[in-house]
Structures are given as structure tokens and as C-alpha cells.
Design a protein around this motif. Structure first.
Motif, PDB file in Angstrom:
ATOM      1  N   ASN A 360      53.851  15.679  47.805  1.00  0.00           N
ATOM      2  CA  ASN A 360      53.743  16.632  48.673  1.00  0.00           C
ATOM      3  C   ASN A 360      52.122  17.058  48.674  1.00  0.00           C
ATOM      4  O   ASN A 360      52.282  18.522  48.856  1.00  0.00           O
ATOM      5  CB  ASN A 360      54.551  17.434  48.021  1.00  0.00           C
ATOM      6  CG  ASN A 360      55.154  17.582  46.475  1.00  0.00           C
ATOM      7  OD1 ASN A 360      54.235  17.919  45.794  1.00  0.00           O
ATOM      8  ND2 ASN A 360      56.046  17.740  46.238  1.00  0.00           N
ATOM      9  N   SER A 361      51.294  16.469  47.474  1.00  0.00           N
ATOM     10  CA  SER A 361      50.168  17.249  47.364  1.00  0.00           C
ATOM     11  C   SER A 361      49.218  15.454  47.353  1.00  0.00           C
ATOM     12  O   SER A 361      49.517  14.739  46.461  1.00  0.00           O
ATOM     13  CB  SER A 361      50.314  18.018  46.193  1.00  0.00           C
ATOM     14  OG  SER A 361      48.726  17.917  46.052  1.00  0.00           O
ATOM     15  N   VAL A 382      47.969  20.975  50.764  1.00  0.00           N
ATOM     16  CA  VAL A 382      48.880  21.110  49.367  1.00  0.00           C
ATOM     17  C   VAL A 382      50.385  21.496  50.652  1.00  0.00           C
ATOM     18  O   VAL A 382      49.563  22.764  51.361  1.00  0.00           O
ATOM     19  CB  VAL A 382      49.119  21.603  48.102  1.00  0.00           C
ATOM     20  CG1 VAL A 382      50.509  22.355  47.734  1.00  0.00           C
ATOM     21  CG2 VAL A 382      47.867  21.623  47.691  1.00  0.00           C
ATOM     22  N   ASP A 384      53.213  23.399  50.818  1.00  0.00           N
ATOM     23  CA  ASP A 384      54.102  24.162  50.370  1.00  0.00           C
ATOM     24  C   ASP A 384      55.677  24.355  49.885  1.00  0.00           C
ATOM     25  O   ASP A 384      56.380  24.523  49.084  1.00  0.00           O
ATOM     26  CB  ASP A 384      54.021  25.545  50.179  1.00  0.00           C
ATOM     27  CG  ASP A 384      52.457  25.931  49.483  1.00  0.00           C
ATOM     28  OD1 ASP A 384      51.795  25.118  48.937  1.00  0.00           O
ATOM     29  OD2 ASP A 384      51.446  26.368  50.493  1.00  0.00           O
ATOM     30  N   ASP A 385      56.075  23.946  51.433  1.00  0.00           N
ATOM     31  CA  ASP A 385      58.089  23.718  51.959  1.00  0.00           C
ATOM     32  C   ASP A 385      57.975  22.826  51.090  1.00  0.00           C
ATOM     33  O   ASP A 385      59.270  22.401  50.021  1.00  0.00           O
ATOM     34  CB  ASP A 385      57.825  23.963  52.753  1.00  0.00           C
ATOM     35  CG  ASP A 385      57.343  25.048  54.101  1.00  0.00           C
ATOM     36  OD1 ASP A 385      57.518  25.848  53.464  1.00  0.00           O
ATOM     37  OD2 ASP A 385      57.064  25.081  55.225  1.00  0.00           O
ATOM     38  N   ILE A 387      57.052  21.282  48.550  1.00  0.00           N
ATOM     39  CA  ILE A 387      57.223  21.094  46.640  1.00  0.00           C
ATOM     40  C   ILE A 387      58.415  22.024  46.925  1.00  0.00           C
ATOM     41  O   ILE A 387      59.429  21.582  45.582  1.00  0.00           O
ATOM     42  CB  ILE A 387      55.963  22.053  46.221  1.00  0.00           C
ATOM     43  CG1 ILE A 387      54.273  21.219  46.474  1.00  0.00           C
ATOM     44  CG2 ILE A 387      55.942  22.500  44.742  1.00  0.00           C
ATOM     45  CD1 ILE A 387      53.846  22.203  46.027  1.00  0.00           C
ATOM     46  N   THR A 393      55.655  19.234  41.427  1.00  0.00           N
ATOM     47  CA  THR A 393      54.573  18.454  42.077  1.00  0.00           C
ATOM     48  C   THR A 393      54.197  17.590  42.305  1.00  0.00           C
ATOM     49  O   THR A 393      54.902  16.893  41.164  1.00  0.00           O
ATOM     50  CB  THR A 393      53.425  19.436  41.867  1.00  0.00           C
ATOM     51  OG1 THR A 393      53.917  20.877  42.044  1.00  0.00           O
ATOM     52  CG2 THR A 393      51.795  18.942  43.159  1.00  0.00           C
TER      53      THR A 393
END
Length: 845
Positions: A360-361, A382, A384-385, A387, A393
Motif C-alpha cells: 500500500n506504499s 501512498v 491511504d484507502d 492502508i 503500512t
């Protein structure tokens, strides 16, 4: 890359013929097409993390020396320090210096820029010196350095190298370097100019390559011809590089780099589509460009994966050849429904990936030509959704060492991150009419059960004519969405260093030393306080400190602090009333050569007999608390031993998977074996436990062994334990032993512990002993509790280390440097004192 050497044979490839025919389980033959290199790259990086070998790159920062240097081919625009393969001084008093730097084992297009000592310089191409080449016209070396460029197409040796060679046979008329691109740097020594030898770095336009789109004989438009290098041109297109690598690169018939594939195995229509996508203009630059030093010793898979990574591409391997498909939205070629599935054939559909594959990043670096090709960070991607969904993370570092554009680097990171979150996969069998589908095709599956999604065909298998369902198509699918290739916002611009040569800090400013006492009022230890002015050089990231007794330079202590710290207290190895030398060195990024400062001296305060005393007192208190905690823990486990031996394992616990009990009793004699396995799983907690209790008793005498394994995990922590405990009780007393492994990962930290414990009790008196290993992220320690501690090799005289009765006896000791307060012989006749401000030697009759 040896300058002139024997040919290196073509390296065996890592790319297998996955598109060839393979044998099915029932002996039938299956025709297969499959996506190969470059597929699901983010998941692969998250699992792999550390690669076995560095990936190919477009930058070589350090100059290479010696003969054992791999051959490599520069493609695209690259930054390279080169392979220094010849150094020669000549003229009166060796006034002139010649340096030869090879930059590629294949033809190059041009020398674009040159940096000397970290500064880009200009040179006059219009007025070359006949022997020395282009004069440098800017910077500190203006007028004293000349640059001469050979692109590999030369047919004669350089006359100046031949004429000035010392001895003459070091560079002869046979040293032509055909096919090798190199630079000659000639420098003049000026007596009043203390510049020193120039440190060179080159920006080179790499190999001229064949572009079939410019060849009128194969359907293109232009004069390019495969067998005529003079018609080839410089390019940064990764697909053109891929095609040339697959065909193979050779000089004078020596095919030393590439795969030597037949042109018929490389469908030009597919390569053309991919190359055209790379050439599309996005925000004023080509969509995908590549800078790479193609490593001739790497596997073909490593080289091609580096090319595909630079354009978000994948390789499609089939029976009729191989071709790339770059990172761009593809047209949907078919729509299928559940009615197209073959009845009776299994359907596998999975909505989500394994958590071990999710990302997710993504963050990393890429080379920046404006900062001397240093690796700089691109703007992180990144999700965000994602994460929020993952509840943590899941970051993967992904560098793009072949991408010099920050926009392109961020675009690729965005593609790989978004691609990873398209999780749905399927394996289905379609009716024969769908055998026209191929690996790489995008299709829409409108399913009443699994929903409507777009997929890419990862692989296609056709069952043979002699199978029970001839010519049906077995497809493996991976979810796809055209939105993952949407453009990202412009990256934050990276401001390069201002024009001109920056002035860098070379050492800390105003270093001050003070002799101080560290600790509390009743436990003071001598120490040194070092202080300096705050650092404002943005290239400095830390300061290294070293200190040592001035007359014992081998006994050094060291410490590194960050650049935002301007003081440090030095305690390690510091004793009282002793002169110490202290020096510093800057830590920089980008890394540059920085020397240690001249040492400064300071004498520590006179604080005798506190150094070791304070340490021992602190250690004694730590050990007392440590053993107290460990033995309390052991007593709890021994109580559990007695309970388990008498009552079995965890009675009245739900979710018991298995429980067994074996026992027999005759008179006052009894023996039993109890086994129990427990599983408990809830929405946010999982537990697995396995216990075996073995016991035997006659009257009041009993023996028991308990082995217990526990694994527990919840949303915040994880715990693993393995315990073996033994106990024997009789009229003579009680003996107990315990061995325990424990690993903990929790919000409070992670730790690993190993314990060995024993206890013997007789007549109300008891003795304990043990060994304990504690490992934390920042420390580890072994602790032993014993009346005697002996190291022996098993022979009569082989026990040189014995601790007993609070006395340590050591024999046959070899010491380098020894720091002490009082040294006394065993008979008390010789005493050597070195504490305080004085020293004395006392000899008694």
C-alpha cells in the motif's frame, strides 16, 4: 570491461522457453502462452526485498580499476565514472598525464557532458588540439585539462598515446580499441597550481541501435539496416533496446552481449505497438525512457526485467516468439459470460491476494543527471484507502536506477502500486471458440456469481486433440483496470545545487572539549564532553567521534551522532586522570571524501576507584533483579508441572481438538501419559497449544516431565513459547530442571529469550543455577548463575578459565592493551599502581 581482450561467449539466459509445448498429466500435449518477466512486480519486490545481486543501472559512480571488470554496453543517456585502463606520465619532469577511461564495450553515440571534481565543466569542441582533443574552458581545470573522445568506430590507435607511451610497448599501433568507446584525459602539471589529479565523471549518449520502424525493408520508413551499424541511431526507447538485446550485439563477429534470437521469433507488429507507446509525449517528454549499462555477465532475465521495469512492461512468451507489452491501457478484445464456461470443468476464483503479497506504499530513488547522477528520492506513492483496509503500512522500497525522470519514476511507482491492489484472479475453461484468446489480451467476464470485472489473460493452455475435451481453452486471469495507467500529478520539483562550485563543510567548527563527571552524586564516573557549532551544511548527515588514551592509540572508542546534534558525552572506556585524544569526521550524503580532523587532547578528572566500582555495582543490581524475575517465572512453571502431571492439561477448555490419556495403577505405583492439543480461533485472536505430561510415582516419590508449546497471535502482538520441564521428588529432596524458548513481538517491542534453569532442594536448603540469553533489537546478553564456571578442552591441563569461590583464575593469557588501577602478584610481593594522578611500583622482600 577489459579494453582489449578476448571475446566473452554469450551468457546462458535465465529466460526459458515457457511458450514451448509441455506434457500434460495424462500424456497429452498442451500448447501454452504465458506472461513472463515484469508481471506483478510490486508483490515480487515485497516478498524478495533483498536481491541476490544488484540490478542493472544507468549510473556507475565509482571509477573501476584492474582487468577483472565485466563487459557492459551503455544504452540511452548514462552517467559513468568509467574503467581507468591506462595511466601514463610523460614530458620533462613528467609534466603531462594521460588517463584513458573506457565507458562502454560497444559503440557509443556521443560524449554529452564531463564533470571534474564534482562540477560540470565546458569544453571547446570547435577548437580541438590535434593531439590532446577538446580543451576544458571552465572550472578550476580550465586550460590545463583536455578531453578526447572515441566512439568505438575508430580504425587506428590514438597517435598521442602511442608516441608518448612509457615504455613504448605499453600502447602500440595495435591498441585500436575497435568497438570500445573511451575517453582520453590529458592534464598538464602546473607547479604553482595545487589542484591535484582530476576526478572524472562522464555523461554519455549510449549505443546507436537498430530501429525496425526506420527500416524500409521490413515495413518501416528509413535507412536503418540490422547488419549496418553506421545506419543505427541513439535512442532512449526501452523497447528498441529490448529488441536489439534479443537479437544480440556483436563487434567484428564477436556476439558478446544479448540472446541471439532469430528475427522470426520477434513479431515486429507487437514490438512496434510497444515502442510507439514509449515514444508518446507526456508532460513534454517521452512517456518511457531508459538509461542502462547492460551487464554482459548478468542473466538475460535480469537485463530484460530492468528494461521492462522502466516502462511498466511485461514479457509475453509463446510458441511463435516473445514480445513486450508496456504499461498502458489495452483494448478489451472479448466479453465472456458464465455460459461460455465448459460444464464440468473446475472454476477457481479468488477475490483477494494473500496479505504477504499486498503493498500500500511504494518509495525509492532514481538517478538525477542534474545532481551528478546521484540517486534522489521520487515522490512516494501512498494508497491511504488501502492502508485503512490493511490496518498497517505495507511499504516496499522500489528504486528505479534506469529512470532519470522524476515524473516517470513516480508514474511507474503509481502503476505498480495500483496494479497490486487489483487482486481478483481466476482459472477457467472456455469453449473452443475462445481458443483465439492469447496471453496479454484484456477481456471482460460478466459473471452472475463473481461479478463483472476486466481481466488480463496471464496464460492460455489449449488441450490437445486426443484429450477428453479437445481444443478447449484453459485461461489464468488477473484483474486489470485501465485507470492504473492514468497520469499522476507533477512531482515536486527538485531544486539542484546553484550554479558554480558549492563550498562544503570539511570538519566541525569550534570543537571544544571539557573534562566532566557523569552519573549521580554517589556514582560518578570520569567522562569527556565534546561540543561544536551547529551544522548548516545540508550535505552533512552526521558526525563521527573517536577518542583514545593519548599513549594508547589502539584503544579507541567511537560514536556517531546526527547532524542536528552539536554535543556528545564520551564515557565508553574513559578512566580517571588520563590524557585522551579526540577527533571528529563528517558523515555526508551524497558521500564525498572527508578526512578526520586533527586530534584535540583533554585530561579526565581525578575520580579514582569509581570507574569499575560503579559499573560492578550497577551490574550486580541488574543481575539481582534479572535472576529474581527469572526464578519467579520458573517457580510458576514448576507449579504448573505438578498440576499437569496430576490433573492432565487444560481441563474444561472449549475448542479442544484432541485429548488422550494413558494410565495404569497397581497398588501404590502409578504411571500416566497425558496429551492434549488445543485450537482456538476468533475474529481477532488465534491460539494453538500442544501439551504432553508424563508422570510416575510410588508412594511419596514422584517424577514428571512436561513439554508445552504455545503459539498465540492477535491484532497487536504475537507470542511463541516452547517449554520442557522435569521434576523428581523423593525423601532425599527435590530436583527440578527447566528449558524454555520464548519469542515476543508486541507494541512494547520484540525480544527473544532462552533459559536453562535448575534447582536442587535437600533438608530445607536449596541451590539454583542457570543460563539466560536475552536478545532485544538494540542489545543482547548472556547471563550465567553458577558457583563454578569452567572452560576446558577435556584434557588434564586444559582448563585455562576457572571461576570458583568468587575468584577468577585465568592461565596462558595474551593481552594487547590493559587498563588497570592496581596490579598485584599472587604472593603480594609486587604491586603496580596506576590510579589517580600518580603511579608507583612497589617491591617487598
Amino acid at each position: 570491461m577489459p579494453f582489449i581482450g578476448a571475446a566473452i561467449g554469450a551468457i546462458a539466459g535465465a529466460i526459458g522457453s515457457v511458450g514451448s509445448f509441455i506434457v500434460g498429466a495424462a500424456g497429452t500435449f498442451l500448447g501454452k502462452l504465458a506472461l513472463g518477466i515484469g508481471f506483478n512486480l510490486a508483490s515480487a519486490y515485497f516478498r524478495r526485498r533483498k536481491q541476490e545481486r544488484p540490478e542493472p543501472t544507468g549510473v556507475q559512480i565509482q571509477t573501476q580499476y584492474g582487468a577483472d571488470v565485466p563487459r557492459q554496453v551503455a544504452m540511452g543517456l548514462v552517467g559513468i565514472a568509467g574503467h581507468e585502463c591506462h595511466v601514463n606520465a610523460y614530458g620533462s619532469d613528467n609534466k603531462w598525464l594521460q588517463d584513458v577511461y573506457q565507458v562502454s564495450d560497444y559503440f557509443c553515440s556521443d560524449l554529452n557532458r564531463v564533470a571534474i571534481n564534482g562540477e560540470w565543466v565546458t569544453f571547446d569542441r570547435n577548437n580541438p588540439d590535434p593531439a590532446k582533443g577538446w580543451p576544458v574552458t571552465s572550472g578550476d581545470y580550465a586550460g590545463v585539462v583536455w578531453i578526447k573522445w572515441y566512439d568505438g568506430k575508430q580504425v587506428a590507435a590514438d597517435a598521442a598515446l602511442v608516441a608518448n607511451a612509457k615504455p613504448a610497448d605499453r600502447w602500440t599501433v595495435d591498441c585500436k580499441g575497435i568497438g570500445n568507446a573511451y575517453v582520453i584525459v590529458t592534464a598538464e602539471f602546473v607547479r604553482d597550481n595545487q589542484l591535484g589529479r582530476p576526478d572524472m565523471f562522464f555523461e554519455v549518449k549510449g549505443a546507436p541501435l537498430y530501429d525496425w520502424r526506420k527500416d524500409s525493408t521490413v515495413g518501416g520508413s528509413g535507412s536503418h539496416r540490422w547488419n549496418d551499424v553506421s545506419t543505427h541511431e541513439f535512442t532512449e526507447n526501452p523497447i528498441v533496446m529490448d529488441y536489439n538485446y534479443r537479437r544480440g550485439l556483436s563487434v567484428n563477429g564477436d556476439l558478446f552481449c544479448g540472446m541471439e534470437m532469430d528475427a522470426s521469433d520477434l513479431p515486429l507488429d507487437k514490438f512496434t505497438s510497444a515502442a510507439n507507446v514509449c515514444d508518446e509525449t507526456v508532460e513534454g517528454e517521452a512517456r518511457y525512457r531508459c538509461s542502462i549499462m547492460m551487464d554482459c555477465t548478468a542473466t538475460h532475465g535480469d537485463n530484460i526485467e530492468a528494461l521492462m521495469k522502466s516502462c511498466g512492461g511485461v514479457v509475453i512468451d509463446a510458441v511463435d516468439g516473445s514480445w513486450p507489452m508496456v504499461g498502458a491501457a489495452q483494448p478489451v478484445v472479448a466479453t465472456i459470460t458464465d455460459d461460455d464456461l465448459v460444464v464440468g470443468e473446475p472454476v477457481r476464483w479468488q477475490k483477494y491476494r494473500s496479505m504477504s503479497e499486498l503493498v500500500n506504499s511504494i518509495q525509492g530513488t532514481h538517478p538525477d543527471p542534474e545532481q551528478l547522477w546521484s540517486m534522489v528520492g521520487y515522490e512516494s506513492i501512498v494508497l491511504d484507502d488501502a492502508i485503512v483496509v490493511d490496518r498497517r503500512t505495507r511499504d516496499v522500497p522500489m528504486d528505479f536506477p534506469t529512470v532519470r525522470s522524476p515524473r516517470q519514476a513516480k508514474q511507474l511507482a503509481s502503476i505498480y502500486a495500483a496494479e497490486n491492489r487489483l487482486e481478483a484472479t481466476a482459472d477457467i475453461t472456455l469453449r473452443p471458440r475462445w481458443q483465439v484468446l492469447k496471453a496479454g489480451d484484456w477481456i471482460t467476464w460478466n459473471s452472475a456469481r463473481y461479478g463483472t470485472k476486466t481481466y488480463i489473460v496471464v496464460s492460455r493452455v489449449l488441450k490437445s486433440l486426443d484429450s477428453d475435451k479437445p481444443r478447449v481453452a484453459v485461461l489464468s486471469l488477473q484483474e486489470r483496470n485501465a485507470g492504473i495507467y492514468d497520469g499522476v500529478q507533477n512531482p515536486v520539483p527538485i531544486v539542484p545545487y546553484p550554479p558554480g562550485k558549492p563550498v562544503y563543510l570539511q570538519e566541525v567548527v569550534n570543537l571544544q572539549l571539557a573534562a566532566v563527571l557523569a552519573g549521580t552524586a554517589d556514582k560518578l564516573m570520569p567522562a569527556i564532553r565534546a561540543q561544536w557549532d551547529a551544522i548548516d551544511d545540508v550535505t552533512v548527515v552526521g558526525v563521527d567521534l573517536e577518542w583514545w588514551p593519548t599513549d594508547q592509540p589502539a584503544s579507541k572508542g567511537s560514536l556517531r551522532v546526527s547532524d542536528d546534534v552539536s554535543s556528545a558525552v564520551l564515557v565508553e572506556g574513559v578512566v580517571s586522570a588520563t590524557e585522551y585524544s579526540v577527533r571528529t569526521r563528517l558523515v555526508t550524503s551524497p558521500q564525498r571524501v572527508v578526512a578526520w580532523s586533527d586530534p584535540a587532547t583533554i585530561t579526565t578528572p581525578d575520580q579514582p576507584y569509581t570507574d569499575i566500582a560503579v559499573y560492578l555495582a550497577s551490574l550486580q543490581e541488574d543481575m539481582r533483579n534479572f535472576f529474581k524475575d527469572r526464578w519467579t517465572e520458573a517457580e510458576e512453571i514448576f507449579e504448573r508441572v505438578e498440576y499437569l502431571a496430576a490433573n492432565g492439561a487444560t481441563a474444561n477448555v472449549e475448542d479442544i481438538v484432541d485429548r488422550k490419556r494413558f494410565e495404569r495403577k497397581i497398588g501404590n505405583a502409578e504411571a500416566s501419559i497425558r496429551k492434549e492439543s488445543v485450537l482456538r480461533v476468533a475474529a481477532d485472536e488465534a491460539l494453538a497449544q500442544d501439551i504432553t505430561a508424563v508422570s510416575a510415582s510410588v508412594d511419596q516419590n514422584s517424577a514428571a516431565i512436561v513439554q508445552e508449546s504455545n503459539a498465540r497471535a492477535d491484532a497487536d502482538s504475537a507470542l511463541a513459547q516452547d517449554i520442557t520441564a522435569v521434576q523428581a521428588i523423593a525423601d532425599a529432596g527435590t530436583a527440578q530442571g527447566l528449558m524454555k524458548w520464548e519469542a515476543v513481538a508486541a507494541p512494547g517491542g520484540v525480544s527473544a529469550r532462552f533459559s536453562l534453569q535448575g534447582k536442587a532442594t535437600a533438608g530445607g536448603a536449596f541451590r539454583t543455577g542457570g543460563a539466560y540469553l536475552d536478545v532485544l533489537p538494540d542489545s543482547a546478553r548472556w547471563v550465567f548463575e553458577a558457583d563454578q564456571f569452567i572452560i576446558t578442552d577435556g584434557t588434564v591441563n586444559g582448563s585455562p578459565f576457572v571461576y570458583a569461590g568468587s575468584v577468577l583464575k585465568v592461565q596462558n593469557v595474551v593481552l594487547g592493551s590493559l587498563t588497570f588501577d592496581v596490579l598485584q602478584s599472587s604472593n603480594g610481593k609486587l604491586v603496580l599502581k596506576g590510579s589517580g594522578s600518580n603511579a608507583s611500583l612497589e617491591i617487598f622482600n
